[in-house]
Each structure stands twice: as C-alpha cells, then as structure tokens.
Design an enzyme around this catalytic site. Sequence first.
Site, PDB file in Angstrom:
ATOM      1  N   PRO A  89     -34.018  63.055 -96.285  1.00  0.00           N
ATOM      2  CA  PRO A  89     -32.572  63.328 -96.297  1.00  0.00           C
ATOM      3  C   PRO A  89     -31.773  62.135 -96.816  1.00  0.00           C
ATOM      4  O   PRO A  89     -30.599  62.276 -97.151  1.00  0.00           O
ATOM      5  CB  PRO A  89     -32.256  63.638 -94.830  1.00  0.00           C
ATOM      6  CG  PRO A  89     -33.392  63.084 -94.040  1.00  0.00           C
ATOM      7  CD  PRO A  89     -34.586  63.087 -94.932  1.00  0.00           C
ATOM      8  N   GLU A 116     -38.715  61.058 -86.806  1.00  0.00           N
ATOM      9  CA  GLU A 116     -37.471  60.444 -87.288  1.00  0.00           C
ATOM     10  C   GLU A 116     -37.615  59.851 -88.682  1.00  0.00           C
ATOM     11  O   GLU A 116     -36.632  59.596 -89.368  1.00  0.00           O
ATOM     12  CB  GLU A 116     -36.980  59.374 -86.312  1.00  0.00           C
ATOM     13  CG  GLU A 116     -36.317  59.929 -85.066  1.00  0.00           C
ATOM     14  CD  GLU A 116     -35.222  60.946 -85.363  1.00  0.00           C
ATOM     15  OE1 GLU A 116     -34.220  60.545 -85.975  1.00  0.00           O
ATOM     16  OE2 GLU A 116     -35.383  62.129 -85.006  1.00  0.00           O
ATOM     17  N   ARG A 154     -42.889  76.176-112.218  1.00  0.00           N
ATOM     18  CA  ARG A 154     -42.201  77.163-113.074  1.00  0.00           C
ATOM     19  C   ARG A 154     -42.056  76.688-114.508  1.00  0.00           C
ATOM     20  O   ARG A 154     -41.994  77.487-115.429  1.00  0.00           O
ATOM     21  CB  ARG A 154     -40.785  77.432-112.552  1.00  0.00           C
ATOM     22  CG  ARG A 154     -40.682  78.280-111.323  1.00  0.00           C
ATOM     23  CD  ARG A 154     -39.248  78.300-110.842  1.00  0.00           C
ATOM     24  NE  ARG A 154     -38.354  78.827-111.866  1.00  0.00           N
ATOM     25  CZ  ARG A 154     -38.264  80.108-112.183  1.00  0.00           C
ATOM     26  NH1 ARG A 154     -38.992  80.991-111.538  1.00  0.00           N
ATOM     27  NH2 ARG A 154     -37.459  80.513-113.130  1.00  0.00           N
ATOM     28  N   ASP A 169     -32.381  80.765-117.004  1.00  0.00           N
ATOM     29  CA  ASP A 169     -32.069  80.518-115.603  1.00  0.00           C
ATOM     30  C   ASP A 169     -30.687  79.908-115.432  1.00  0.00           C
ATOM     31  O   ASP A 169     -30.196  79.226-116.311  1.00  0.00           O
ATOM     32  CB  ASP A 169     -33.083  79.547-114.983  1.00  0.00           C
ATOM     33  CG  ASP A 169     -34.277  80.274-114.391  1.00  0.00           C
ATOM     34  OD1 ASP A 169     -34.242  81.507-114.339  1.00  0.00           O
ATOM     35  OD2 ASP A 169     -35.230  79.584-113.997  1.00  0.00           O
TER      36      ASP A 169
END
Length: 255
Positions: A89, A116, A154, A169
């Site tokens: 994150p 964590e 992809r 896309d």
Amino acid sequence: MRIDVITLFPELIRQCAEAGVIGKALRRGLFDLATWNPRDFTEDIYRSVDDRPFGGGPGMVMIMAPLRAAIAAAKAVVDKPVHTVFLSPKGVRLTQRKVEKLAGLPRLLLLCGRYEGVDERLLEHEVDEQISLGDFVLSGGELAAAAVIDAVVRLQEGTLNHVQSAAQDSFSDGLLDCPHYTRPEKDALGDVPEVLLSGDHAAIRRWRRKQSLGRTWQQRPDLLAQCLLDAEARMLLEEYRREFLAAAQSGPDRA
Ligand code: 9D3
C-alpha cells in the site's frame, strides 16, 4: 516471460492464474508461473515467518530469513535478469503504462506481504520497486500480485484471440470503453440503441466515441484532462453534454 511469486498463500495466486484467458495462456505455455512459500524455507520447529516489531506496536512483521531464502531459490532457477516487485500500500499506483513496461520483461518476481509488513532491510536490498493498487486496504499482497499477473499476461503475444481487443481496451486511448449490447434487441429492461442496428459503420463509430467521451467526462474527468481531443471529439463531447444537461433539465424519468 516467467513470473515467480513469493507468498504464504500460493493457492490464492494459482486460483487466479488458472482461470479464464490467463489460465489458457498458462496451459499453452505463453508464460511460466512458479510460487514459493516462505514457510517452506523456515528452519525453526514452529516454521515462523513473522515476529514482533522492534519499537513495539500492534501486529507482526515478516522476518527476513525465510523471504531471502525463497527469493534466492526463485532467482536461481533460470539465469535471466529478474525484476523484483513488492506489492505494498506504500507503493506507486499501478497504471497501464507500468503494466506495459512489466510485460516486456523476461522475468518478474512478485513479493507478497502479510501482517503489518516486511522488514525494511529486505526491501532495501531485494526489491526494485513497490507497487500499490490504490488507496484502500487489502489483507495482503496476493490479490494485488494476481492483478499484476492478469494485466501483464493479457499483453503477452497470443493470449487474446482478437488482436484488436488489447488495443481497444479502456485506457489504451485514454478514454473509458463505450457501452456494449447483445441480443435481445428489445426487452423489458430497454431497447438496444437504434444506431447499433443501422449497419451504418461510420455512425456507429461516432456514437461509440461520443459515449466514451461522455462517460469519461462524467466518471473520470481526471482522465479526460490528460487527453488531446481532436475537432470531432470536441464536437461529440459537446453534443453529449448538451443532451445530458437537457435530460437533467426535464427531470428524471416521470413517464
Ligand atoms: C491496516 C494496516 N495498515 C496500518 C495502518 C498497514 C497495512 C499493512 C499491510 C495495510 C495493508 C496491508 C496489506 N496490503 C497489501 O499488502 C497491499 C495493498 C493494499 O492494501 N492496498 C492497495 N494495494 C496493495 S498492494 C499490497
């Protein structure tokens, strides 16, 4: 390309990579995938992969030794340069631009954290970059790694049957995709827009472009601000806005 994943939950990665077009690409050998569980590289009787943080505080931190051993084992399999990504994150937001760069590499090593986080010293020495999916909280890096694998595979030659699919896309031209319809033409939930049944390919192309522009304007003004609009696009967007504002004026459907 070859993708290695360091994870305490290899089944999570496998499940994702074995479904749909990505699974088919895997079975056809269009990319190689291996998972490495740090738990298998522990040496104590408890098979510990985490410990309490120095300095105190809540939660646990992944210890370095099992991760280092797993990374070393993964790297040793093939003698090609490895690009190592830690899903975090705290990383830089993933974009299609980044996906395209990663897709061109011969080897990708994805490191998934749990608890964590991971001891910072390991990140400093073993990781080339940290990538995040966005500003929300997941329970670990696995779903993010699965997203990276899906997006990167992809783009591998041969994965998509239609050559055009990848190029058309959302994001490839900086706009959101247009709406799609299939049978039935008429339904209690509504009718398919006339123009799509008209056979007038120029009109269909213009309608789709207008919808893409309009929806991007409504949902992602940040994307629209990055686009260079030609004369046709400016006209189509103006039309869309006018129709949208007129519909808002006459109020929500009162039949
Ligand atoms: C709630 C715990 N947070 C402390 C304030 C820190 C935290 C640690 C570990 C938050 C999330 C995680 C686990 N997340 C990931 O490993 C992760 C992630 C994410 O949570 N959001 C977006 N992208 C990613 S990539 C990896």
